[in-house]
Motif scaffolding. Structure first.
Motif, PDB file in Angstrom:
ATOM      1  N   ALA A 154     -29.732  -6.866  -4.175  1.00  0.00           N
ATOM      2  CA  ALA A 154     -29.627  -6.459  -2.848  1.00  0.00           C
ATOM      3  C   ALA A 154     -28.921  -7.423  -1.941  1.00  0.00           C
ATOM      4  O   ALA A 154     -28.378  -6.921  -1.127  1.00  0.00           O
ATOM      5  CB  ALA A 154     -30.967  -6.079  -2.219  1.00  0.00           C
ATOM      6  N   GLY A 155     -28.885  -8.719  -2.453  1.00  0.00           N
ATOM      7  CA  GLY A 155     -28.082  -9.814  -1.692  1.00  0.00           C
ATOM      8  C   GLY A 155     -27.218 -10.416  -2.411  1.00  0.00           C
ATOM      9  O   GLY A 155     -26.594  -9.978  -3.487  1.00  0.00           O
ATOM     10  N   THR A 156     -26.720 -11.600  -1.896  1.00  0.00           N
ATOM     11  CA  THR A 156     -25.605 -12.180  -2.426  1.00  0.00           C
ATOM     12  C   THR A 156     -26.316 -13.743  -2.755  1.00  0.00           C
ATOM     13  O   THR A 156     -26.474 -14.364  -1.839  1.00  0.00           O
ATOM     14  CB  THR A 156     -24.331 -12.622  -1.581  1.00  0.00           C
ATOM     15  OG1 THR A 156     -23.892 -11.363  -1.081  1.00  0.00           O
ATOM     16  CG2 THR A 156     -23.489 -13.467  -2.333  1.00  0.00           C
ATOM     17  N   GLY A 157     -26.445 -14.161  -4.078  1.00  0.00           N
ATOM     18  CA  GLY A 157     -26.791 -15.406  -4.411  1.00  0.00           C
ATOM     19  C   GLY A 157     -25.972 -16.683  -4.413  1.00  0.00           C
ATOM     20  O   GLY A 157     -24.573 -16.233  -4.665  1.00  0.00           O
ATOM     21  N   TYR A 158     -26.072 -17.607  -4.272  1.00  0.00           N
ATOM     22  CA  TYR A 158     -25.143 -18.833  -4.214  1.00  0.00           C
ATOM     23  C   TYR A 158     -25.791 -19.774  -4.871  1.00  0.00           C
ATOM     24  O   TYR A 158     -27.072 -20.297  -4.679  1.00  0.00           O
ATOM     25  CB  TYR A 158     -24.625 -19.451  -2.701  1.00  0.00           C
ATOM     26  CG  TYR A 158     -24.109 -18.256  -2.109  1.00  0.00           C
ATOM     27  CD1 TYR A 158     -22.526 -18.558  -2.015  1.00  0.00           C
ATOM     28  CD2 TYR A 158     -24.636 -17.564  -1.115  1.00  0.00           C
ATOM     29  CE1 TYR A 158     -21.925 -17.180  -1.104  1.00  0.00           C
ATOM     30  CE2 TYR A 158     -24.132 -16.448  -0.443  1.00  0.00           C
ATOM     31  CZ  TYR A 158     -22.674 -16.588  -0.548  1.00  0.00           C
ATOM     32  OH  TYR A 158     -21.931 -15.623   0.365  1.00  0.00           O
ATOM     33  N   GLY A 159     -25.027 -20.543  -5.596  1.00  0.00           N
ATOM     34  CA  GLY A 159     -25.815 -21.876  -6.573  1.00  0.00           C
ATOM     35  C   GLY A 159     -24.496 -22.722  -7.235  1.00  0.00           C
ATOM     36  O   GLY A 159     -23.372 -22.474  -7.031  1.00  0.00           O
ATOM     37  N   ILE A 160     -25.104 -23.790  -7.384  1.00  0.00           N
ATOM     38  CA  ILE A 160     -24.310 -24.958  -8.340  1.00  0.00           C
ATOM     39  C   ILE A 160     -24.892 -24.924  -9.570  1.00  0.00           C
ATOM     40  O   ILE A 160     -26.086 -25.135  -9.976  1.00  0.00           O
ATOM     41  CB  ILE A 160     -24.318 -26.295  -7.342  1.00  0.00           C
ATOM     42  CG1 ILE A 160     -23.898 -26.047  -6.042  1.00  0.00           C
ATOM     43  CG2 ILE A 160     -23.655 -27.154  -8.300  1.00  0.00           C
ATOM     44  CD1 ILE A 160     -23.849 -27.184  -5.081  1.00  0.00           C
ATOM     45  N   ASP A 161     -24.017 -24.878 -10.584  1.00  0.00           N
ATOM     46  CA  ASP A 161     -24.360 -24.994 -12.008  1.00  0.00           C
ATOM     47  C   ASP A 161     -24.624 -26.634 -12.123  1.00  0.00           C
ATOM     48  O   ASP A 161     -23.711 -27.502 -11.780  1.00  0.00           O
ATOM     49  CB  ASP A 161     -23.635 -24.580 -12.750  1.00  0.00           C
ATOM     50  CG  ASP A 161     -23.463 -23.024 -12.810  1.00  0.00           C
ATOM     51  OD1 ASP A 161     -24.559 -22.408 -13.032  1.00  0.00           O
ATOM     52  OD2 ASP A 161     -22.202 -22.512 -12.772  1.00  0.00           O
ATOM     53  N   ASP A 162     -25.643 -27.032 -12.978  1.00  0.00           N
ATOM     54  CA  ASP A 162     -26.065 -28.499 -13.431  1.00  0.00           C
ATOM     55  C   ASP A 162     -25.078 -28.756 -14.816  1.00  0.00           C
ATOM     56  O   ASP A 162     -25.331 -27.753 -15.711  1.00  0.00           O
ATOM     57  CB  ASP A 162     -27.350 -28.575 -13.498  1.00  0.00           C
ATOM     58  CG  ASP A 162     -27.890 -29.982 -13.818  1.00  0.00           C
ATOM     59  OD1 ASP A 162     -26.898 -30.722 -14.409  1.00  0.00           O
ATOM     60  OD2 ASP A 162     -28.754 -30.421 -13.611  1.00  0.00           O
ATOM     61  N   PRO A 163     -24.017 -29.497 -14.743  1.00  0.00           N
ATOM     62  CA  PRO A 163     -23.637 -29.563 -16.128  1.00  0.00           C
ATOM     63  C   PRO A 163     -24.425 -30.023 -17.350  1.00  0.00           C
ATOM     64  O   PRO A 163     -24.300 -29.701 -18.461  1.00  0.00           O
ATOM     65  CB  PRO A 163     -22.498 -30.777 -16.070  1.00  0.00           C
ATOM     66  CG  PRO A 163     -22.439 -30.808 -14.448  1.00  0.00           C
ATOM     67  CD  PRO A 163     -23.579 -30.288 -13.945  1.00  0.00           C
ATOM     68  N   GLU A 164     -25.808 -30.358 -17.062  1.00  0.00           N
ATOM     69  CA  GLU A 164     -26.570 -30.453 -18.248  1.00  0.00           C
ATOM     70  C   GLU A 164     -27.730 -29.417 -18.403  1.00  0.00           C
ATOM     71  O   GLU A 164     -28.468 -29.469 -19.008  1.00  0.00           O
ATOM     72  CB  GLU A 164     -27.476 -31.731 -17.751  1.00  0.00           C
ATOM     73  CG  GLU A 164     -26.795 -33.134 -17.464  1.00  0.00           C
ATOM     74  CD  GLU A 164     -27.583 -34.523 -17.275  1.00  0.00           C
ATOM     75  OE1 GLU A 164     -28.927 -33.956 -17.090  1.00  0.00           O
ATOM     76  OE2 GLU A 164     -27.212 -35.473 -17.245  1.00  0.00           O
ATOM     77  N   GLY A 165     -27.335 -28.243 -17.534  1.00  0.00           N
ATOM     78  CA  GLY A 165     -28.159 -27.043 -17.919  1.00  0.00           C
ATOM     79  C   GLY A 165     -28.833 -26.741 -16.778  1.00  0.00           C
ATOM     80  O   GLY A 165     -29.359 -27.480 -15.793  1.00  0.00           O
ATOM     81  N   GLY A 166     -28.930 -25.379 -16.382  1.00  0.00           N
ATOM     82  CA  GLY A 166     -29.634 -24.734 -15.217  1.00  0.00           C
ATOM     83  C   GLY A 166     -28.998 -24.810 -13.841  1.00  0.00           C
ATOM     84  O   GLY A 166     -27.660 -24.875 -13.985  1.00  0.00           O
TER      85      GLY A 166
END
Length: 288
Positions: free
Chosen positions: A44-56
């Motif tokens: 229903a919304g818009t997610g924002y994030g930063i990927d960790d090069p080591e995973g997750g």
């Protein structure tokens, strides 16, 4: 190869495919995984994030816009999380600044924990209210309410969307129409065939969260909560506007205990729209 500095890692939009990574991030910070809630927010919304090069994920949050699609009348910000291994390095501040820029001129709101409040104040948010989270097994007591309640039906949905918009102050059609699939229970209160309130109970880990709770008056709110409690064996949890002190006292008399407070904060608007007197509890604090 050395990991690039956090400031160089790009912020991207999250999708429902990121649900497990978001739940992992919650767990990393000692929060429940809450996959069911993450699923709603990412849809229903818009997610924002930063990927960790080591995973997750290094960090994540979700913005739920209400009203106009292109320039929302209000944006609720929630689930602002930074992985423990990257905490206290300015990542949350960077993500929040990015999200605020993405929201443009739209007014913003969020529920802040005591730990998060200083950051939001630094970013220009003002505390305009407070909510109290209560949790426990509800014990019915006293005479049966004279307020009639019943399960909501598909035919009620248009009326619920209209009532919700009137009380919340902005259109939440895209959220409210997801309630029948998201919640285990949705009930309405009626007076002479007219719907005077509604409430839902949705599963969150081992509890049922009561929200939204919208009602004409205190008696209607009590009747809706009682009817939801009668249909579940799980503990109930809800986040009640502290101005509804009578409802909070009643809930505590029936077995729910206070487990914390959140500050209701706004940016770009002096207060939330709508009618707080009929708005007893949000669907989820994460959606504003």
């Amino acid at each position: 190869m050395p990991m690039p500095p956090l400031a160089a890692l790009p912020i991207r939009r999250l999708t429902p495919r990121d649900l497990t990574a978001c739940a992992d991030l919650s767990e990393d910070r000692g929060w429940p995984r809450e996959e069911h809630k993450w699923g709603l927010l990412l849809a229903a919304g818009t997610g924002y994030g930063i990927d960790d090069p080591e995973g997750g994920l290094v960090t994540a949050c979700v913005v739920t816009g209400y009203g106009s699609r292109h320039t929302p009348d209000l944006c609720g910000i929630g689930m602002v999380l930074v992985a423990e291994r990257h905490a206290r390095r300015g990542v949350g501040r960077r993500l929040m600044r990015h999200v605020m820029a993405e929201c443009g001129t739209s007014p913003l709101t969020l529920y802040a924990t005591p730990n998060g409040r200083p950051l939001y104040e630094e970013l220009g948010f003002k505390a305009t209210g407070s909510s109290e989270m209560v949790l426990g097994h509800f014990t019915a007591d006293g005479p049966t309410s004279a307020v009639a309640t019943r399960p909501a039906t598909a035919e009620d949905l248009t009326t619920l969307v209209r009532l919700d918009g009137e009380v919340f102050g902005v259109d939440r059609t895209h959220l409210i129409t997801r309630l029948p699939a998201f919640a285990d229970l949705v009930r309405v209160a009626e007076d002479n065939g007219r719907i005077t309130g509604y409430a839902a109970a949705w599963p969150n880990m081992d509890t049922h969260v009561v929200g939204p709770l919208i009602a004409r008056d205190l008696g209607t709110a009590k009747a809706l909560v009682s009817s939801l409690a009668a249909a579940t064996d799980r503990p109930l949890r809800t986040d009640v506007d502290v101005r509804h002190a009578d409802l909070l006292a009643w809930l505590k008399e029936r077995g729910l205990a206070s487990v914390g407070f959140n500050a209701v904060m706004t940016h770009g608007v002096p207060d939330l729209p709508g009618d707080w007197r009929r708005r007893f509890a949000p669907l989820t604090v994460a959606a504003g």
